[in-house]
Design an enzyme around this catalytic site. Structure first.
Site, mmCIF file in Angstrom:
data_model
loop_
_atom_site.group_PDB
_atom_site.id
_atom_site.type_symbol
_atom_site.label_atom_id
_atom_site.label_comp_id
_atom_site.label_asym_id
_atom_site.label_seq_id
_atom_site.Cartn_x
_atom_site.Cartn_y
_atom_site.Cartn_z
ATOM 1 C CD GLU A 37 -2.680 1.291 2.514
ATOM 2 O OE1 GLU A 37 -2.610 0.412 3.391
ATOM 3 O OE2 GLU A 37 -3.382 2.311 2.612
ATOM 4 N NE ARG A 268 4.214 -7.293 10.277
ATOM 5 C CZ ARG A 268 3.608 -6.649 9.292
ATOM 6 N NH1 ARG A 268 2.837 -7.309 8.437
ATOM 7 N NH2 ARG A 268 3.764 -5.350 9.162
ATOM 8 C CE LYS A 278 3.954 0.211 3.522
ATOM 9 N NZ LYS A 278 2.525 -0.122 3.536
HETATM 10 P P1 ATP Z 1 3.065 -1.854 7.379
HETATM 11 O O1 ATP Z 1 2.313 -2.149 8.628
HETATM 12 O O2 ATP Z 1 4.496 -1.632 7.589
HETATM 13 O O3 ATP Z 1 2.416 -0.801 6.566
HETATM 14 P P2 ATP Z 1 1.789 -3.690 5.725
HETATM 15 O O4 ATP Z 1 1.712 -5.164 5.847
HETATM 16 O O5 ATP Z 1 0.580 -2.891 5.964
HETATM 17 O O6 ATP Z 1 2.989 -3.221 6.569
HETATM 18 P P3 ATP Z 1 1.872 -3.483 2.913
HETATM 19 O O7 ATP Z 1 2.273 -2.316 2.153
HETATM 20 O O8 ATP Z 1 0.450 -3.873 2.874
HETATM 21 O O9 ATP Z 1 2.383 -3.263 4.347
HETATM 22 O O10 ATP Z 1 2.757 -4.745 2.594
HETATM 23 C C1 ATP Z 1 3.047 -5.282 1.338
HETATM 24 C C2 ATP Z 1 3.449 -6.716 1.526
HETATM 25 O O11 ATP Z 1 4.575 -6.800 2.370
HETATM 26 C C3 ATP Z 1 2.335 -7.517 2.165
HETATM 27 O O12 ATP Z 1 2.178 -8.705 1.434
HETATM 28 C C4 ATP Z 1 2.835 -7.790 3.534
HETATM 29 O O13 ATP Z 1 2.406 -9.044 3.979
HETATM 30 C C5 ATP Z 1 4.348 -7.746 3.376
HETATM 31 N N1 ATP Z 1 4.983 -7.324 4.610
HETATM 32 C C6 ATP Z 1 4.795 -6.179 5.272
HETATM 33 N N2 ATP Z 1 5.524 -6.146 6.399
HETATM 34 C C7 ATP Z 1 6.215 -7.315 6.439
HETATM 35 C C8 ATP Z 1 7.125 -7.887 7.364
HETATM 36 N N3 ATP Z 1 7.503 -7.245 8.462
HETATM 37 N N4 ATP Z 1 7.637 -9.101 7.085
HETATM 38 C C9 ATP Z 1 7.270 -9.755 5.973
HETATM 39 N N5 ATP Z 1 6.402 -9.277 5.075
HETATM 40 C C10 ATP Z 1 5.871 -8.062 5.288
HETATM 41 MG MG MG Z 2 -0.368 -1.234 6.308
#
Ligand code: ATP
Ligand code: MG
Length: 803
Positions: A37, A268, A278
């Site tokens: 995102e 994760r 983020k």
């Molecule tokens: P954040 O909370 O940092 O915004 P998110 O999961 O909301 O993380 P996205 O932008 O939706 O972030 O993530 C894109 C992809 O990266 C998703 O498939 C998510 O599962 C993966 N991802 C995000 N954070 C991690 C992590 N710490 N370890 C492994 N994969 C991750």
């Molecule tokens: Mg997010």
């Protein structure tokens, strides 16, 4: 992806699933996606997902199976998203080696298609417009112990729903007035299945679709459709989406979509001493606790890149962590280790002085006509054990700088560096002796007057004297001033988010950035490409800050220290470095838990030694001193300084046979492998069986060429079996190397007589049989024959082979 260091050749439970799907003919092509995102910059957690998804596509494609990975922006929420984030994400994914080619997609491009699917769901009676408030919807949904109850609007007619939904889209209602919900099952034990929200009203401008829409799809609805539209076969996400899988499948089954993707969850990546979302990173940026998203202290990809971390280091870190279904927190020391380990093999060594103290060599020629007398000394860029070449010239002159920490006026016994009346070696230069200490009015040391020994150029004295300390230095007038930025961990506690009562921002480490304004670096660094990553000898790994450094004003970032300095600071290390494994929430795929058990994170033994040094300052000091003072290779010093019992055994052996390099080589190549084969550790071996004196005696016999390499290994085995001293074993067993031509000649005659056939073939031209004969001689002599002599005698005695 370009790097060979990633997941190449490794397997994980996801690849196992893909292999099985291919074997079963379920798919003809493999499609994965990385779906961020665009609401912030990517962090190192994302790199796990990036390397996994793009790595799968690359590796299957390399095996000739059509495979690709999409970069898809999951931009369904207009509020937090921004084009700046889209651009940064592209840059970061590309930097990590992700190649999406033409396959870049935006969820917002599917808004019309998604809308049509929502309309279909309404027509089929599978979705309805609800007019309860979000608060009420939550109440009606029930709890884990209690089923939900229907909203009074649940049974609206299809016509009414179609009409309301069209008017939602047309902008007739305010935010929150209505939502679209799926009509599934209010008693489902999975709360997500209790009529989940599909659309909500948001009067906000979207960074790509502007004001075209005022209704936006929810994650679960949108994500499954995006995957299906793009023919994604394996939709990989982190474990917190496990419960969402049921809804994902419901969406795919109940919509008219062109493919049926499946979702698989993996753990994760979490790292201690930092935060990894983020949203939280944005708070740090917006509250100016760091200097932008690419602040080198942040775990963002942009921050790591600016700091100087090479992508290959992130690849090997992610590789060490592995892919499993068990959630875990990885110790940040493992990341730091991966960075050091990567740079160690690549970074040219140069000299810099971070805290300059002036040294004047009183017996060195004075400047003439304002020109300092200078000598350009040869200095290698790499130590012996790094398979890289290159050297540069380093200017040496009458006025130098050394690091303040390398001088002590009243040194303790263990201090080996410069002190009044003491001699040290200047790296690549001469031996100098401190004659006089100059102080200012405040009593601070401001200058040292030293004399150099012109006979010691290059670091060796004709009389063989050997100062214990070697220090680095730069020429005062030739070196360049530089600002140096030393980064430390961003948080001073291991789990900044752990306390629900306290804001994680309270735990920001106030000393996470230290700026040194007047460091000095040797002039060669200005001639190299600005993005060269160096090891500043004895200080760490550095490169020029890509934003702030210029040839006029050099600014260096410290990428990593040479070893872990953090654990030392803490009186009682809270936890030894390790991956804290927690049990997977459930194990409904059986491939997974097995594979996570079978493949624990790959923690190389050198990492464990690095950790041992982090916990024990005496080991850390030995690591440095073995390299500096004994001139051991980095790897040998590492192997010998990772465990107190090994280090002490080594040092005691030197008391008997003071040849640090010979002893080290033998320890590393013979002793340690033999012990590990026998599953023994030096710390656990009884003195009855093996003493450092005994080992030293054996090494000496080998170094003096009294026993062959093979025999030395055999004697070691006998020592471990019997506890006897090597000289006794050698004497009693007659293991001394046979160097007597007569004795060996007689042995050879016997062998040639026994192998007439081979002799004939040799004579017919089979020259390779010489090796066979040497082997026979070694065998017949029980390994004691001098192999070179045996070869020579064989050649004399064998018939001349035909051409
Ligand atoms: P954040 O909370 O940092 O915004 P998110 O999961 O909301 O993380 P996205 O932008 O939706 O972030 O993530 C894109 C992809 O990266 C998703 O498939 C998510 O599962 C993966 N991802 C995000 N954070 C991690 C992590 N710490 N370890 C492994 N994969 C991750
Ligand atoms: Mg997010």
């Amino acid at each position: 992806m370009s790097s060979e260091k990633t997941e190449e050749g490794r397997t994980n439970f996801i690849r196992t699933i893909i292999d099985a799907d291919l074997d079963a003919g379920k798919h003809q092509e493999i499609v994965t996606r990385f779906p961020p995102e665009p609401n912030g910059y990517l962090h190192i957690g994302h790199s796990k997902s990036i390397l996994l998804n793009f790595g799968i596509a690359r590796d299957y494609a390399a095996r000739g199976i059509p495979a690709r990975c999409h970069l898809r922006f999951d931009d369904t929420n207009p509020v937090a998203e921004d084009i700046e984030y889209v651009e940064s994400i592209k840059e970061d994914v590309a930097w990590l080696g992700g190649e999406w080619g033409e396959h870049i997609y935006f969820a917002s491009d599917y808004f019309e298609q998604m809308y049509n699917i929502a309309v279909d769901l309404i027509r089929e009676g599978r979705a309805y417009v609800d007019s309860l408030s979000l608060e009420e919807i939550r109440e009606y949904r029930g709890s884990l112990s209690e089923p939900g109850k229907p909203s009074p609007y649940r049974d609206r007619s299809v016509e009414e729903n179609l009409d309301l939904f069209a008017r939602m889209r047309a902008g007739e209602f305010k935010d929150g007035e209505h939502v679209l919900r799926a009509k599934i099952d209010l008693a489902n034990p999975n709360m997500l299945m209790r009529d989940p929200l599909l659309y909500r009203i948001r009067h906000a401008t979207h960074h790509r679709t502007g004001d075209d829409w005022c209704i936006y799809p929810m994650y679960d609805f949108a994500h499954a459709l995006e995957d299906a539209f793009e023919h994604v076969t394996h939709s990989l996400c982190s474990l917190e989406f496990e419960n969402n899988r049921e809804l994902y499948d419901w969406m795919v089954e109940n919509s008219d979509v062109p493919s049926r993707p499946h979702q698989y969850e993996f753990a994760r990546l979490n790292i201690n001493y930092t935060v990894m979302s983020k949203r939280k990173l944005r708070q740090l940026v917006e509250k100016d606790l760091v200097h932008g998203w690419d602040d080198p202290r942040l775990p963002t990809i942009a921050g790591l890149r600016r700091r100087g971390v090479p992508p290959s280091a992130i690849h090997s870190f992610i590789d060490m962590v592995g892919v499993a279904r068990a959630n875990s927190t990885v110790d940040v020391q493992m990341l730091e280790y991966a960075i050091r380990d990567d740079l160690n093999m690549k970074a040219p060594r140069v000299m810099s002085v971070l805290d300059p103290l002036k040294v004047v060599l009183t017996n060195y020629p004075e400047a003439e006509d304002g020109e300092a007398a200078v000598e350009w000394l040869d200095a290698d860029y790499f130590p012996r054990d790094v398979p890289m070449d290159g050297s540069r010239k380093v200017p040496f002159s009458r006025e130098l700088y050394i690091d303040r920490a390398d001088f002590m006026e009243n040194p303790p016994k263990s201090f080996w560096r410069l002190a009044p009346g003491r001699e040290v070696r200047l790296r690549y230069g001469y031996f100098i002796t401190c004659d006089e200490v100059i102080k200012n009015e405040a009593g601070e040391v401001v200058e040292l007057r030293c004399s150099y020994d012109p006979e010691t150029r290059g670091g060796e004295a004709p009389d063989g004297r050997n100062p214990k300390g070697t220090i680095h230095w730069v020429s005062a007038s030739h070196s360049r001033e530089a600002e140096v930025r030393i980064y430390d961990r961003l948080f001073s506690v291991e789990f900044p988010e752990a306390d629900p009562e306290r804001d994680f921002l309270e735990f920001v480490n106030p000393e996470s950035l230290r700026i040194i304004k007047n460091a000095r670096v040797e002039p060669s660094v200005v001639d190299d490409p600005a993005d060269t990553r160096y090891q500043f000898e004895r200080e760490g790994y550095f490169w020029q800050d890509p934003k702030d450094s210029s040839t006029e004003k050099l600014v260096f970032n410290r990428i990593a220290a040479l070893r872990d300095t953090w654990a030392k600071k803490q009186k009682t290390p809270e936890k030894p470095a390790k991956v804290v494994e927690k049990k997977a929430k459930s194990a409904n795929d059986d491939a997974d838990s097995k594979s996570s058990r079978r493949r624990p994170s790959k923690k190389p033994a050198s990492y464990e030694r690095d950790q041992a040094r982090a916990q024990d300052a005496s080991l850390a000091a030995r690591f440095e001193s073995y390299q500096q003072d004994y001139e051991l290779s980095h790897d040998d010093a590492d192997l010998l300084s990772g465990d107190l019992a090994v280090a002490e055994f080594y040092e005691t052996a030197l008391e008997t046979y003071n040849e640090p390099q010979t002893v080290a080589t033998w320890f590393v190549n013979e002793l340690l492998p033999e012990l590990s084969e026998r599953e023994l550790e030096l710390g656990g071996i009884s003195k009855e069986l093996l003493t450092p004196e005994g080992v030293a005696q054996l090494i000496k016999a080998f170094a003096d060429e009294r026993v062959t390499n093979q025999i030395s290994r055999q004697v070691l085995g006998m020592m471990l079996d019997t506890g006897d001293m090597p000289e006794d074993i050698i004497r009693e067993e007659g293991l001394e190397r046979i160097t007597d031509t007569g004795e060996l000649g007689a042995l050879i005659d016997g062998i040639l007589a026994e192998n007439e056939d081979a002799v004939t073939r040799y004579a017919a031209g089979k020259r390779k049989l010489l090796g066979f004969f040497v082997g026979q001689v070694m065998k017949a002599s029980g390994g004691t024959a001098d192999a070179g002599l045996a070869r020579e005698l064989l050649q004399q005695k064998l018939p001349e082979p035909a051409e």
